[in-house]
Design a protein around this motif. Structure first.
Motif, short mmCIF file in Angstrom:
data_model
loop_
_atom_site.label_atom_id
_atom_site.label_comp_id
_atom_site.label_asym_id
_atom_site.label_seq_id
_atom_site.Cartn_x
_atom_site.Cartn_y
_atom_site.Cartn_z
N GLY A 210 -24.78 -29.45 38.59
CA GLY A 210 -24.85 -27.95 38.11
C GLY A 210 -25.16 -27.65 39.88
N TYR A 211 -25.64 -28.11 40.83
CA TYR A 211 -25.11 -27.64 42.15
C TYR A 211 -24.19 -27.96 42.91
CZ TYR A 211 -29.31 -24.56 41.46
OH TYR A 211 -30.19 -24.42 40.94
N LYS A 212 -23.71 -28.05 44.15
CA LYS A 212 -22.68 -28.48 45.08
C LYS A 212 -23.40 -28.10 46.35
CE LYS A 212 -18.69 -24.70 44.47
NZ LYS A 212 -17.34 -24.97 44.37
N TYR A 213 -22.82 -28.72 47.16
CA TYR A 213 -22.76 -28.28 48.59
C TYR A 213 -21.77 -27.35 49.22
CZ TYR A 213 -26.84 -31.39 50.13
OH TYR A 213 -28.91 -31.62 49.40
N ALA A 214 -22.49 -26.09 49.78
CA ALA A 214 -21.38 -25.51 50.89
C ALA A 214 -21.65 -24.98 51.76
CB ALA A 214 -21.10 -24.48 49.66
N ARG A 215 -21.43 -24.61 52.91
CA ARG A 215 -21.33 -24.50 54.47
C ARG A 215 -21.74 -22.94 54.04
NH1 ARG A 215 -22.10 -27.17 58.63
NH2 ARG A 215 -20.95 -29.00 57.76
N VAL A 216 -22.90 -21.88 54.75
CA VAL A 216 -23.18 -20.88 54.18
C VAL A 216 -23.64 -20.65 55.89
CG1 VAL A 216 -24.92 -19.47 54.09
CG2 VAL A 216 -24.46 -21.55 52.47
N SER A 217 -23.15 -19.55 56.29
CA SER A 217 -22.86 -19.36 57.96
C SER A 217 -24.54 -18.24 58.24
CB SER A 217 -22.21 -18.20 57.97
OG SER A 217 -22.09 -17.61 59.74
N GLY A 218 -24.90 -19.70 59.46
CA GLY A 218 -26.26 -19.76 60.29
C GLY A 218 -27.29 -20.41 59.61
N ARG A 219 -26.95 -20.94 58.25
CA ARG A 219 -27.80 -21.62 58.17
C ARG A 219 -27.43 -23.27 57.04
NH1 ARG A 219 -29.50 -18.03 53.18
NH2 ARG A 219 -31.77 -19.13 53.34
N GLY A 220 -26.13 -23.92 57.97
CA GLY A 220 -25.85 -25.39 57.53
C GLY A 220 -25.23 -25.38 56.39
N LYS A 221 -24.97 -26.74 55.39
CA LYS A 221 -25.05 -26.47 53.92
C LYS A 221 -26.34 -26.84 53.46
CE LYS A 221 -21.36 -29.96 54.41
NZ LYS A 221 -20.24 -31.58 54.20
N MET A 222 -25.89 -26.00 51.89
CA MET A 222 -27.06 -26.10 51.08
C MET A 222 -26.50 -25.96 49.35
SD MET A 222 -27.79 -21.69 51.75
CE MET A 222 -29.58 -21.80 50.56
N LEU A 223 -27.78 -25.31 48.40
CA LEU A 223 -27.53 -25.81 47.54
C LEU A 223 -26.86 -24.34 46.79
CD1 LEU A 223 -29.71 -28.01 45.81
CD2 LEU A 223 -27.82 -28.86 46.64
N VAL A 224 -25.50 -24.55 46.64
CA VAL A 224 -24.98 -23.55 44.97
C VAL A 224 -24.57 -23.89 43.84
CG1 VAL A 224 -24.41 -22.43 47.54
CG2 VAL A 224 -22.61 -24.03 46.22
N ARG A 225 -24.08 -22.89 43.47
CA ARG A 225 -24.07 -22.62 41.75
C ARG A 225 -22.30 -23.50 41.81
NH1 ARG A 225 -27.21 -19.86 37.59
NH2 ARG A 225 -24.99 -20.12 36.49
N ASP A 226 -22.61 -24.56 40.69
CA ASP A 226 -21.63 -24.73 40.48
C ASP A 226 -20.96 -25.10 38.96
OD1 ASP A 226 -18.78 -26.79 40.78
OD2 ASP A 226 -20.20 -28.87 40.76
N GLU A 227 -20.41 -24.21 39.13
CA GLU A 227 -20.01 -23.85 37.46
C GLU A 227 -18.29 -25.01 37.41
OE1 GLU A 227 -20.71 -22.13 35.62
OE2 GLU A 227 -22.28 -20.54 36.80
N PRO A 228 -18.51 -24.89 36.22
CA PRO A 228 -19.18 -24.57 35.00
C PRO A 228 -20.29 -24.94 34.51
CG PRO A 228 -17.63 -25.81 33.95
CD PRO A 228 -17.39 -25.32 35.71
N ALA A 229 -20.47 -26.12 35.48
CA ALA A 229 -21.47 -27.58 34.43
C ALA A 229 -23.06 -27.02 34.91
CB ALA A 229 -21.85 -28.30 35.66
N ALA A 230 -22.88 -25.57 35.66
CA ALA A 230 -24.08 -24.75 36.44
C ALA A 230 -24.67 -24.09 35.10
CB ALA A 230 -24.74 -23.78 37.50
N SER A 231 -23.66 -23.47 34.58
CA SER A 231 -23.76 -22.16 33.02
C SER A 231 -24.78 -23.35 32.19
CB SER A 231 -22.54 -21.35 32.57
OG SER A 231 -22.58 -20.63 33.46
N VAL A 232 -23.81 -24.79 31.88
CA VAL A 232 -24.06 -25.27 30.70
C VAL A 232 -25.57 -26.12 30.66
CG1 VAL A 232 -23.89 -27.87 29.59
CG2 VAL A 232 -21.91 -26.28 30.91
#
Length: 332
Positions: free
Chosen positions: A57-79
């Motif tokens: 339900g999550y995946k890693y994505a690079r966020v500006s100024g915060r490095g890699k962090m968890l974000v929703r991974d659809e559609p598994a996140a909704s399930v």
């Protein structure tokens, strides 16, 4: 004997000493690198950033100024969100029901055998990451709010833990026996215990009865004919009418549920369509490889026995294509 592009090892005592010293230094460097990596990970999780393998339900994505962090991974996140909220509310009566729901959902990732295990459901229901929290007890990092967005609220997570520990219970399981539709729904007038039911064997026939199962109750084991209690229940239903406020609330609830199910179905259809496109692309690539493998090539050198034969390569490609075609049928 060990060989190195920069150092020549020998069997004499000096060479053995150098070899041991180099091995010790290299081991020390590896241990220091591991220690530094753990320290950086520990410091990051102390700041609320999850640092381990991303849960379903999550995946890693690079966020500006915060490095890699968890974000929703659809559609598994909704399930996953639906499974957690359903178990917390009692809509899913137990963990086995959640397991069957996840097994039947084509968007929930399965293990290598294509099965959702009971252990995996337990991990899913007890992971505070889904509530937006992180922890690492083995590193001395206590539970704390995370920097990522939770799939559920902390209150819902707490209700899940209460249900798992037995502090709360799911709604009484419905008895699907058509002989006694009111079993478990009608309570005793003296003690409030839900009535049970049974067939009583008479001289010439069997007779259906409802009765109170609680020992010590004034009405314990006193039978009530099924026809009597069900007729009174039907008469009561004819006089029951919902208030306007209740009707509006129920209508709004059903509409919200319908909207949620509709959005979930659309997300599933979109995800399955993307999987079909990917499978068709993989099949096309495999067909190209079969054609390439079928073209006669220059004979290989006899001294290289590890090169597989053309028929075996083509057979492996064909087996993979059959597997993909089965996946296409399942998705369709």
């Amino acid at each position: 004997m060990l060989e190195s592009p920069s150092i020549e090892f020998g069997e004499d005592p000096d060479s053995i000493l150098v070899e041991n010293l180099l091995a010790s230094v290299s081991q020390h460097q590896r241990q220091k690198n591991g220690e530094q990596t753990r320290n950086r990970m520990r410091a990051r999780i102390q700041n609320g950033y999850f640092v381990f393998q991303a849960p379903v339900g999550y995946k890693y994505a690079r966020v500006s100024g915060r490095g890699k962090m968890l974000v929703r991974d659809e559609p598994a996140a909704s399930v996953v969100q639906d499974a957690l909220e359903g178990y917390a509310s009692g809509r899913y009566e137990n963990q086995a029901y959640v397991m069957r729901m996840l097994q039947a959902d084509p968007l929930f990732p399965k293990d290598a055998t294509g099965i959702v295990r009971h252990q995996r459901v337990g991990i899913l229901l007890t992971n505070p990451v889904y509530a937006g929290y992180v922890e690492a007890p083995s590193w001395g990092v206590s539970l704390r709010p995370g920097q990522h967005e939770g799939l559920i609220s902390w209150q819902i997570f707490q209700r899940i833990q209460e249900r798992i520990s037995g502090a709360t219970y799911a709604p009484r399981q419905k008895n699907h026996n058509e002989d006694f539709p009111l079993r478990g729904f009608v309570a005793c007038a003296h003690c409030g215990t839900p009535l049970t039911a049974c067939w009583s064997k008479g001289t010439h026939a069997r007779h259906p009865y409802y009765l109170c199962p609680k020992r010590g109750c004034e009405a314990y084991s006193k039978s009530i004919r099924r026809a009597v209690i069900e007729a009174e229940f039907e008469a009561m239903l004819r006089n029951v009418q919902p208030t306007e406020t209740l009707f509006k609330v129920a209508t709004r609830m059903f509409r919200e549920l319908w909207t949620h199910r509709l959005a979930q179905g659309q997300a599933q259809a979109k995800a399955l369509g993307a999987q079909l496109v990917r499978i068709e692309r993989d099949v096309a690539k495999l067909l190209e490889r079969i054609l390439d493998a079928s073209v006669p090539s220059v004979p290989s050198v006899p001294s290289v026995p590890s090169v597989p034969s053309v028929p075996s390569v083509i057979g492996a490609y064909e087996a993979r294509i059959r597997k993909l075609e089965e996946e296409k049928l399942l998705i369709a």
